[in-house]
Design an enzyme around this catalytic site. Structure first.
Site, PDB file in Angstrom:
ATOM      1  N   HIS A  42      18.711   8.161 -13.681  1.00 39.09           N
ATOM      2  CA  HIS A  42      18.330   7.257 -12.946  1.00 39.09           C
ATOM      3  C   HIS A  42      18.068   7.572 -11.645  1.00 39.09           C
ATOM      4  O   HIS A  42      18.538   8.632 -10.759  1.00 39.09           O
ATOM      5  CB  HIS A  42      19.631   6.256 -12.644  1.00 39.09           C
ATOM      6  CG  HIS A  42      19.480   4.669 -13.546  1.00 39.09           C
ATOM      7  ND1 HIS A  42      19.979   4.848 -14.670  1.00 39.09           N
ATOM      8  CD2 HIS A  42      19.344   3.752 -12.975  1.00 39.09           C
ATOM      9  CE1 HIS A  42      19.515   3.499 -15.171  1.00 39.09           C
ATOM     10  NE2 HIS A  42      19.327   2.804 -14.148  1.00 39.09           N
ATOM     11  N   SER A  93      23.688   8.345 -14.792  1.00 39.96           N
ATOM     12  CA  SER A  93      23.589   8.130 -13.090  1.00 39.96           C
ATOM     13  C   SER A  93      23.563   9.459 -12.496  1.00 39.96           C
ATOM     14  O   SER A  93      24.292  10.408 -13.199  1.00 39.96           O
ATOM     15  CB  SER A  93      25.343   7.446 -12.784  1.00 39.96           C
ATOM     16  OG  SER A  93      25.278   7.497 -11.356  1.00 39.96           O
ATOM     17  N   GLU A 279      14.576   0.386 -20.058  1.00 42.79           N
ATOM     18  CA  GLU A 279      15.521   1.538 -19.892  1.00 42.79           C
ATOM     19  C   GLU A 279      16.567   1.898 -20.944  1.00 42.79           C
ATOM     20  O   GLU A 279      17.508   1.056 -21.244  1.00 42.79           O
ATOM     21  CB  GLU A 279      16.170   1.262 -18.647  1.00 42.79           C
ATOM     22  CG  GLU A 279      15.433   0.868 -17.405  1.00 42.79           C
ATOM     23  CD  GLU A 279      16.199   0.774 -15.939  1.00 42.79           C
ATOM     24  OE1 GLU A 279      16.863   1.710 -15.719  1.00 42.79           O
ATOM     25  OE2 GLU A 279      16.043  -0.137 -15.396  1.00 42.79           O
ATOM     26  N   TYR A 319      17.180  -3.330 -20.008  1.00 48.60           N
ATOM     27  CA  TYR A 319      17.906  -2.255 -20.472  1.00 48.60           C
ATOM     28  C   TYR A 319      17.613  -2.267 -22.231  1.00 48.60           C
ATOM     29  O   TYR A 319      17.405  -3.604 -22.765  1.00 48.60           O
ATOM     30  CB  TYR A 319      19.337  -2.068 -20.375  1.00 48.60           C
ATOM     31  CG  TYR A 319      19.345  -1.468 -18.975  1.00 48.60           C
ATOM     32  CD1 TYR A 319      19.911  -0.381 -18.735  1.00 48.60           C
ATOM     33  CD2 TYR A 319      19.142  -2.197 -17.763  1.00 48.60           C
ATOM     34  CE1 TYR A 319      20.047   0.328 -17.496  1.00 48.60           C
ATOM     35  CE2 TYR A 319      19.235  -1.642 -16.536  1.00 48.60           C
ATOM     36  CZ  TYR A 319      19.574  -0.297 -16.364  1.00 48.60           C
ATOM     37  OH  TYR A 319      19.705   0.073 -15.173  1.00 48.60           O
ATOM     38  N   ASP A 452       4.308  10.657   7.967  1.00 50.42           N
ATOM     39  CA  ASP A 452       5.399   9.542   7.567  1.00 50.42           C
ATOM     40  C   ASP A 452       5.653   9.825   6.129  1.00 50.42           C
ATOM     41  O   ASP A 452       6.976   9.569   5.606  1.00 50.42           O
ATOM     42  CB  ASP A 452       5.161   8.094   7.821  1.00 50.42           C
ATOM     43  CG  ASP A 452       4.122   7.811   7.294  1.00 50.42           C
ATOM     44  OD1 ASP A 452       3.524   8.431   6.365  1.00 50.42           O
ATOM     45  OD2 ASP A 452       3.816   6.440   7.588  1.00 50.42           O
ATOM     46  N   SER A 454       6.399  12.671   4.819  1.00 48.83           N
ATOM     47  CA  SER A 454       7.222  14.043   4.797  1.00 48.83           C
ATOM     48  C   SER A 454       8.397  13.614   4.784  1.00 48.83           C
ATOM     49  O   SER A 454       9.210  12.874   5.456  1.00 48.83           O
ATOM     50  CB  SER A 454       7.083  15.022   5.848  1.00 48.83           C
ATOM     51  OG  SER A 454       5.739  15.124   5.955  1.00 48.83           O
ATOM     52  N   THR A 457      10.525  13.770   8.056  1.00 48.51           N
ATOM     53  CA  THR A 457      10.461  12.668   9.157  1.00 48.51           C
ATOM     54  C   THR A 457      11.119  11.407   8.623  1.00 48.51           C
ATOM     55  O   THR A 457      11.166  10.911   7.477  1.00 48.51           O
ATOM     56  CB  THR A 457       8.902  12.262   9.456  1.00 48.51           C
ATOM     57  OG1 THR A 457       8.228  11.837   8.274  1.00 48.51           O
ATOM     58  CG2 THR A 457       8.129  13.481   9.988  1.00 48.51           C
TER      59      THR A 457
END
Ligand SMILES: *[C@@H]1O[C@H](CO)[C@@H](O)[C@H](O)[C@H]1NC(C)=O
Ligand SMILES: *[C@@H]1O[C@H](CO)[C@@H](O)[C@H](O)[C@H]1NC(C)=O
Ligand SMILES: *[C@@H]1O[C@H](CO)[C@@H](O)[C@H](O)[C@H]1NC(C)=O
Ligand SMILES: *[C@@H]1O[C@H](CO)[C@@H](O)[C@H](O)[C@H]1NC(C)=O
Ligand SMILES: *[C@@H]1O[C@H](CO)[C@@H](O)[C@H](O)[C@H]1NC(C)=O
Ligand SMILES: *[C@@H]1O[C@H](CO)[C@@H](O)[C@H](O)[C@H]1NC(C)=O
Ligand SMILES: *[C@@H]1O[C@H](CO)[C@@H](O)[C@H](O)[C@H]1NC(C)=O
Ligand SMILES: *[C@@H]1O[C@H](CO)[C@@H](O)[C@H](O)[C@H]1NC(C)=O
Ligand SMILES: *[C@@H]1O[C@H](CO)[C@@H](O)[C@H](O)[C@H]1NC(C)=O
Ligand SMILES: *[C@@H]1O[C@H](CO)[C@@H](O)[C@H](O)[C@H]1NC(C)=O
Length: 523
Positions: A42, A93, A279, A319, A452, A454, A457
């Site tokens: 996930h 997870s 999923e 799911y 922005d 990156s 930042t």
């Protein structure tokens, strides 16, 4: 975490798939131009408190590999494309420290993921990092490292034809013969009570608990009053799921869940990419891969086939658990919207596609029922941004809180500007709200080192009273940043009104120049 399967058969060594698959693409000279990879986890290391538009763990892996291959280029600008895709991640997870009760530190109840005091909301999974940013970085970096290694030593050349099979399926009434005496059917979509319980990666706000196979008179009463009672037919079809929302019976203002979904397989040589509209859990994915492999290889046209599940493809349908997992009605089972035989229906359909490819009869596959096209019925409840105001005697882009003169690697540089609502900047894809720039004293020019997009930042927009707002930009100076003179710029748009007319005007702001230096230490 890796749990060893202690069941007597040892058919699978792990409870989750550990496989990373990488497809490397080269030009005719053998020069690498891109890659696709799949790993089942996930992409939710960031939790619901993150308000920044950012990549999560898998997006971070993609960012790292592209930065690596497109040396010296800004994010999204180089020619090398590193695609990291999802797979059968339904029950996987990334929060590897596992679920614990926040108040006691003890593990949560295994079956219902709740705590003796505080219930579901007290049970949370964290890790592996210190906070969500750190966890995103660690998981992303691990996936990146493995993919990079596989890319570097890719040896098995993929040869053979490219084939693709696609169908639309009305998932509300697929009937499958499961043995000589029994057929089973899918159901109209519905979500169960445990859907509202959420997961250990982010619990629900209400008092729902995972593993519920009985309804709750309180919530069922509210549901009946607000949304109407699920039909008896739908309730029986979904058994043992207690239905919370009978989405398949709710059609206002638009159907709440899709009925028509895509099933699709693409083969590149002996690699089969199975595009699944939801999923799948680990075991659902294993069964699907096995079924597709068996069908593809049944005619002798395919050998040593590598089948990969490309999860969350085409349309989203929550799911897909196995029949057995469905009986337990945890979050994933409660969110298996077409009922207990959802997986059987998909196995049947994907077998059909695989057989058509194996027999070279894809053109004979029926297209299936066309899905409805909703674009013209869509509407937006978000009002347009108001006009932007600024403090008296200031301009948009003025600095409210200035940088320090000197920083060292590892520090966080911060600067705050008088700002407009970023929504007034419209579509800013391929543009940036932020640049970090280094001064090149040989050419007397500024060179952009970060945008922005990156990882280094962060852009925070804070809305105050009087329709005023400000933007704080942080630069987490990497340890690899060269010493030198830097500045931070902010680009935005503000909205104003003259009479009845509104105007959108661009503005920019620039921080003072500051130095980053390896040898400087703060007092
Ligand atoms: C979860 O299960 C335990 C028993 O394992 C039970 O004591 C507890 O009451 C259950 N919690 C909820 C909220 O249902
Ligand atoms: C989200 O993660 C932060 C750590 O980065 C943690 O402090 C916070 O409690 C988490 N919130 C939720 C709702 O999980
Ligand atoms: C899907 O099948 C159901 C049951 O046969 C039918 O009532 C429904 O109209 C179909 N949906 C669409 C979009 O064709
Ligand atoms: C067929 O499947 C049904 C439902 O799972 C089961 O009860 C029955 O025993 C099966 N029959 C055979 C012959 O396997
Ligand atoms: C959830 O809360 C409602 C209202 O307080 C209550 O009636 C209901 O019994 C609770 N359900 C559970 C499972 O605790
Ligand atoms: C649904 O089932 C209940 C209980 O079996 C029954 O009382 C009710 O009449 C049924 N409703 C319909 C619409 O058939
Ligand atoms: C704004 O600037 C004018 C002219 O310089 C000055 O008279 C006024 O006091 C300033 N207002 C504020 C709130 O600083
Ligand atoms: C440019 O900066 C470097 C490092 O600070 C310095 O050594 C050099 O003299 C400077 N060159 C010019 C032309 O100013
Ligand atoms: C930025 O705006 C927020 C929200 O109004 C306010 O709390 C904060 O003090 C402002 N920062 C500066 C530097 O003005
Ligand atoms: C609003 O912005 C426009 C365009 O920048 C400008 O011409 C106009 O004077 C501004 N109006 C006010 C009331 O500031």
């Amino acid at each position: 975490i890796e749990y060893i399967d202690t069941s007597c058969t040892f058919r699978y060594r792990w409870n989750t798939d550990k496989q990373v698959l990488v497809l490397k693409f080269t030009d005719l000279d053998g020069y690498g131009i891109g890659m696709l990879s799949w790993f089942a986890v996930h992409a939710v290391s960031m939790n619901s408190t993150n308000r920044m538009v950012s990549s999560d763990n898998i997006g971070h892996a993609s960012y790292l590999l592209e930065q690596d291959k497109n040396r010296g280029q800004l994010p999204g600008q180089g020619s090398f494309v590193a695609g990291f895709s999802s797979s059968n991640l339904g029950d996987v997870s990334p929060n590897t420290r596992g679920p614990v009760c926040l108040n006691t530190g003890q593990p949560c109840d295994y079956l219902n993921s709740s705590c003796p005091v505080g219930g579901t909301q007290m049970c949370k999974a964290f890790g592996p990092g210190e906070d969500m940013f750190d966890s995103t970085r660690v998981i992303g970096h691990n996936v990146y490292r493995k993919a990079k290694e596989l890319y570097a030593k890719a040896v098995e050349e993929v040869t053979g034809p490219l084939q693709a099979a696609h169908q639309w399926v009305n998932m509300t009434d697929v009937t499958v013969q499961i043995n000589d005496t029994h057929t089973v059917s899918t159901c109209k979509p519905a979500l169960g009570h445990s859907f509202a319980a959420g997961t250990t990666d982010g619990g629900g706000e209400l008092n729902f608990t995972q593993g519920a196979v009985e309804g709750d008179p309180f919530w069922d009463g509210i549901r009946d009053a607000l949304l109407g009672q699920p039909s008896n037919q739908t309730q029986e079809c979904h058994h043992p799921k207690p239905i919370l929302i009978s989405t398949g019976e709710m059609n206002w203002p638009l159907p709440w869940h899709p009925q028509i979904v895509d099933v699709q397989i693409i083969t590149i040589g002996n690699v089969a990419i199975v595009a699944v509209p939801g999923e799948m859990t680990t075991m659902s994915g294993r069964r699907l891969r096995e079924a597709v492999k068996q069908e593809l290889e049944s005619e002798g046209a395919f050998r040593d086939t590598e089948v990969v599940v490309a999860g969350l493809s085409n349309v989203y349908t929550h799911y897909i658990t196995t029949y057995e997992e469905y009986q337990v009605q945890r979050y994933e089972g409660a969110s298996t919207i077409y009922g207990p035989h959802t997986l059987s229906a998909y196995l049947h359909r994907y077998r059909g596609l695989a057989r058509a490819i194996a027999q070279n009869r894809v053109s004979e596959l029926p297209l299936g029922p066309q899905p409805p096209f909703f674009r013209k019925n869509l509407f937006n409840l978000l009002p347009a941004p108001t006009v932007d105001r600024k403090p008296e005697n200031s301009s948009f882009g003025d600095v409210l809180e200035q940088v320090y003169p000197v920083y060292r690697q590892g520090d966080v540089v911060s600067v705050t500007f008088v700002a407009g609502n970023p929504r007034n900047s419209g579509d800013i894809r391929d543009k940036t709200l932020v640049t970090v720039e280094i001064y090149d004293n040989r050419t007397d020019t500024w060179k952009i080192v970060h945008t922005d997009a990156s990882w280094e930042t962060r852009f925070h927009w804070l809305k105050g009273s009087n329709q005023r707002s400000n933007s704080t930009i942080e630069w987490h100076v990497p340890l690899s940043a060269p010493s030198g003179s830097y500045r931070i710029k902010h680009y935005g748009h503000y909205k104003n009104r003259t009479g009845w007319q509104t105007f959108i005007t661009p503005y920019e702001g620039t921080s003072d120049v500051f130095r980053v230096s390896a040898s400087f230490y703060h007092q």
